[in-house]
Design an enzyme around this catalytic site. Structure first.
Site, mmCIF file in Angstrom:
data_model
loop_
_atom_site.group_PDB
_atom_site.id
_atom_site.type_symbol
_atom_site.label_atom_id
_atom_site.label_comp_id
_atom_site.label_asym_id
_atom_site.label_seq_id
_atom_site.Cartn_x
_atom_site.Cartn_y
_atom_site.Cartn_z
ATOM 1 N N GLU A 1 0.891 -1.164 0.000
ATOM 2 C CA GLU A 1 0.000 0.000 0.000
ATOM 3 C C GLU A 1 0.926 1.209 0.000
ATOM 4 O OE1 GLU A 1 -1.626 2.963 0.671
ATOM 5 O OE2 GLU A 1 -2.201 2.402 2.719
ATOM 6 N N GLU B 1 4.015 12.866 -4.919
ATOM 7 C CA GLU B 1 3.359 12.901 -3.612
ATOM 8 C C GLU B 1 4.126 13.856 -2.701
ATOM 9 O OE1 GLU B 1 3.539 9.289 -1.137
ATOM 10 O OE2 GLU B 1 1.387 9.531 -0.844
HETATM 11 P P1 NDP Z 1 9.304 4.807 4.104
HETATM 12 O O1 NDP Z 1 8.636 4.115 2.997
HETATM 13 O O2 NDP Z 1 10.787 4.820 4.155
HETATM 14 O O3 NDP Z 1 8.807 4.211 5.508
HETATM 15 C C1 NDP Z 1 7.754 3.297 5.674
HETATM 16 C C2 NDP Z 1 8.192 2.126 6.571
HETATM 17 O O4 NDP Z 1 9.146 1.309 5.896
HETATM 18 C C3 NDP Z 1 8.883 2.555 7.862
HETATM 19 O O5 NDP Z 1 8.555 1.644 8.894
HETATM 20 C C4 NDP Z 1 10.342 2.455 7.472
HETATM 21 O O6 NDP Z 1 11.191 2.358 8.585
HETATM 22 C C5 NDP Z 1 10.337 1.175 6.670
HETATM 23 N N1 NDP Z 1 11.462 0.993 5.757
HETATM 24 C C6 NDP Z 1 12.318 1.932 5.264
HETATM 25 N N2 NDP Z 1 13.199 1.365 4.415
HETATM 26 C C7 NDP Z 1 12.902 0.034 4.375
HETATM 27 C C8 NDP Z 1 13.440 -1.090 3.667
HETATM 28 N N3 NDP Z 1 14.467 -0.947 2.819
HETATM 29 N N4 NDP Z 1 12.887 -2.305 3.846
HETATM 30 C C9 NDP Z 1 11.830 -2.459 4.679
HETATM 31 N N5 NDP Z 1 11.276 -1.438 5.371
HETATM 32 C C10 NDP Z 1 11.803 -0.207 5.224
HETATM 33 O O7 NDP Z 1 8.766 6.277 4.184
HETATM 34 P P2 NDP Z 1 9.523 7.584 4.750
HETATM 35 O O8 NDP Z 1 9.255 7.661 6.179
HETATM 36 O O9 NDP Z 1 10.951 7.636 4.354
HETATM 37 O O10 NDP Z 1 8.746 8.734 3.969
HETATM 38 C C11 NDP Z 1 9.210 9.130 2.678
HETATM 39 C C12 NDP Z 1 8.063 9.486 1.798
HETATM 40 O O11 NDP Z 1 7.280 8.338 1.599
HETATM 41 C C13 NDP Z 1 7.099 10.520 2.347
HETATM 42 O O12 NDP Z 1 7.488 11.804 2.061
HETATM 43 C C14 NDP Z 1 5.832 10.151 1.647
HETATM 44 O O13 NDP Z 1 5.782 10.776 0.393
HETATM 45 C C15 NDP Z 1 5.937 8.671 1.463
HETATM 46 N N6 NDP Z 1 5.158 7.904 2.454
HETATM 47 C C16 NDP Z 1 3.991 7.390 2.034
HETATM 48 C C17 NDP Z 1 3.213 6.690 2.903
HETATM 49 C C18 NDP Z 1 1.919 6.139 2.468
HETATM 50 O O14 NDP Z 1 1.148 5.663 3.281
HETATM 51 N N7 NDP Z 1 1.652 6.182 1.184
HETATM 52 C C19 NDP Z 1 3.599 6.484 4.307
HETATM 53 C C20 NDP Z 1 4.894 7.013 4.626
HETATM 54 C C21 NDP Z 1 5.620 7.713 3.714
HETATM 55 P P3 NDP Z 1 11.760 3.720 9.220
HETATM 56 O O15 NDP Z 1 10.627 4.541 9.642
HETATM 57 O O16 NDP Z 1 12.506 3.252 10.390
HETATM 58 O O17 NDP Z 1 12.602 4.341 8.163
#
Ligand code: NDP
Length: 490
Positions: free
Chosen positions: A263, A394
């Protein structure tokens, strides 16, 4: 005739007390029903984004911790949960749903302290939805044989679940409830900036006497998540987060037999026809883009307005924005809280600068912002072109891009001109036009004369770069089971 700008009513502060919340200095990892120290003894602070104060320290799980968690989850699957009758699993889930309700005030306040969202939202939207997801799926646990028309279900095994920081507890519920109802065990990793409410949820799970190892909650950064999704003992990966990380996870799961649901991001089109009730539309637009500071994957971040009403609608919208209260998320009057982290604030600022540089016109209310913490004014861009970055990427913040259209066909073409396909909204008095539009919009959810409505019975998910698989309803169960003919093989 232009209407007068309404004056901001002078509300007295109404701060929610934090007395009910105790954040321990350090909590550890929840593995096998116990609180354990991370193998390498690494910790990182979790801060309140509205004040920049440290709330507590969270454990940094490494590959060894992940391995331990996956092994105990596997044992719990083989020996207890995977073979437990659905009616018994349901009892645990009902108990969990009720326990969440009992502690909902504490959880709502903690969610607001750790993530920056207004208490009004965590109290009235996130927490009730968390409980309803557990209730809804508890109801399915003993009825799975009726969900898939004559086919029985078999759980998959250990589910690795990675969740983001925008709805920490709600995303935990979206992930845990269907996995547990269908007989899978779980290792869940919350986001780095918002782990605290998941750790209280782990406490509640322990208090509800879940068998050890059925739910394991490990904290850490991206590397922890990566170690979890790549672990060979995992049969299912469920991820909510950015499209970039989603693609990385899809690459790592390719060539394995892991089931995957993603998602990811969105750039929702919010479409307003000239016959729509404009005062209601304004409230829908505000909710569509400023709810949770715009940290919403399905946010209505592209507003498509039928040309004849563009000026009058923008006039109403910018006047309404002057009345939004931006500030202390714990104040019950606050509409827009803090941006979740300094990193996210920097991303939003860079995207807004790109909008200005590309020639769009920026509109922001004149509100004061608090001194400490991470804040961004609700922002609307008019004069946006389809090729502008703010129309295509986004932002994940309180930033709306406005464009116009003349005909319904043009609205559909513009709405579908996106790499994403998660959500859309249509405002019009004509029901037939709503159905016509819904048939043609490439989005997993289409709201009619409303926006951002969620329900555990309703499947949610996207197309294209918004990911695949659904969460909620019967389609949400499907991602956690193998379907078998009665008496047959999977
Ligand atoms: P991420 O996709 O990095 O974070 C989402 C989750 O994935 C967090 O728990 C993160 O851990 C984890 N994660 C990060 N890298 C990995 C990996 N290689 N393998 C497995 N899990 C991983 O989002 P960000 O927080 O960096 O946000 C960046 C951008 O993403 C935002 O600006 C936004 O545009 C988008 N975003 C979109 C979301 C949605 O629901 N569509 C939700 C969040 C972000 P950790 O937090 O420890 O890095």
């Amino acid at each position: 005739m232009t209407e007068e700008t309404p004056k901001l009513l002078d509300y007295a502060p109404a701060p929610e007390s934090t007395a009910i919340v105790t954040v321990p200095d350090r909590k550890g990892l929840f593995i096998g029903g116990e609180w354990v120290k991370p193998v390498e003894d690494g910790w990182f602070p979790s801060i309140n984004p509205a004040t920049e104060e440290t709330l507590g320290e969270v454990a940094e799980a490494t590959a060894d911790d992940v391995d331990k968690a996956v092994h105990v989850a596997h044992d719990a699957f083989e020996n207890v949960w995977g073979t437990m009758p659905g009616a018994e699993r349901a009892k645990y889930l009902y108990r969990l749903a009720r326990a969440v309700q009992e502690r909902s005030r504490e959880l709502a306040i903690l969610e607001t302290m750790d993530g920056g969202k207004p208490i009004r939202e965590s109290r009235d939207i996130d927490l009730p939805l968390v409980a309803s997801h557990f209730f809804h799926h508890a109801g399915w646990a003993d009825k799975l044989e009726y969900a898939f028309q004559g086919r029985a279900t078999r759980p998959l095994g250990v589910a690795a679940q990675i969740i983001p920081w925008n709805f920490p507890l709600l995303m935990a519920a979206w992930k845990l409830a269907p996995a547990l109802a269908t007989g899978n065990t779980v290792v869940l990793k919350p986001a780095e900036t918002t782990s605290l409410s998941a750790l209280v949820l782990a406490e509640i799970i322990a208090e509800c006497d879940f068998p050890p190892g059925v739910v394991n909650i490990i904290t850490g950064a991206g590397a922890t998540g990566q170690a979890l999704v790549e672990h060979p003992g995992v049969q299912k990966v469920a991820f909510t987060g950015s499209t970039a990380v989603g693609k990385q996870i899809a690459r790592s799961a390719a060539g394995t037999d892991k089931r995957l649901t993603l998602e990811l991001g969105g750039k929702g089109a919010h479409i307003v026809f000239e016959d729509a009730p404009l005062d209601q539309v304004v409230e829908g637009i505000i909710d569509g883009i400023f709810f949770n500071q715009g940290h919403v994957c399905c946010a209505g971040s592209r507003l498509l307005v039928q040309e004849p009403i563009h000026d009058v609608l923008m006039d109403k919208l910018t006047r309404r924005m002057e009345t939004l209260r931006v500030g202390d998320p714990l104040d019950k009057n606050t509409d827009v809280g803090a941006i979740n982290s300094a990193e996210q604030l920097a991303r939003i600022e860079a995207m807004v600068q790109a909008g200005v540089d590309e020639g769009a016109t920026i509109h922001q209310p004149s509100c004061d912002l608090p001194g400490n913490g991470f804040w961004f004014r609700p922002t609307v861009f008019t004069g946006v072109g389809a090729s502008h970055r703010i129309a295509r990427e986004e932002v994940f913040g309180p930033v709306l891009s406005v464009m116009t259209f003349r005909t319904a066909e043009e609205a559909v073409a513009k709405a579908n001109d996106s790499a994403y396909g998660l959500s859309a909204g249509v405002w019009t008095e004509k029901g037939s036009r709503i159905l016509w539009m819904a048939d043609r919009l490439r989005a997993g959810v289409v709201w009619a004369n409303t926006f951002n409505q969620f329900d555990p019975t309703s499947p949610f998910g996207g197309y294209q770069e918004s990911g695949y698989g659904r969460e909620g309803g019967i389609p949400g169960l499907e991602g956690y089971v193998n379907l078998v003919a009665p008496g047959g093989a999977a």
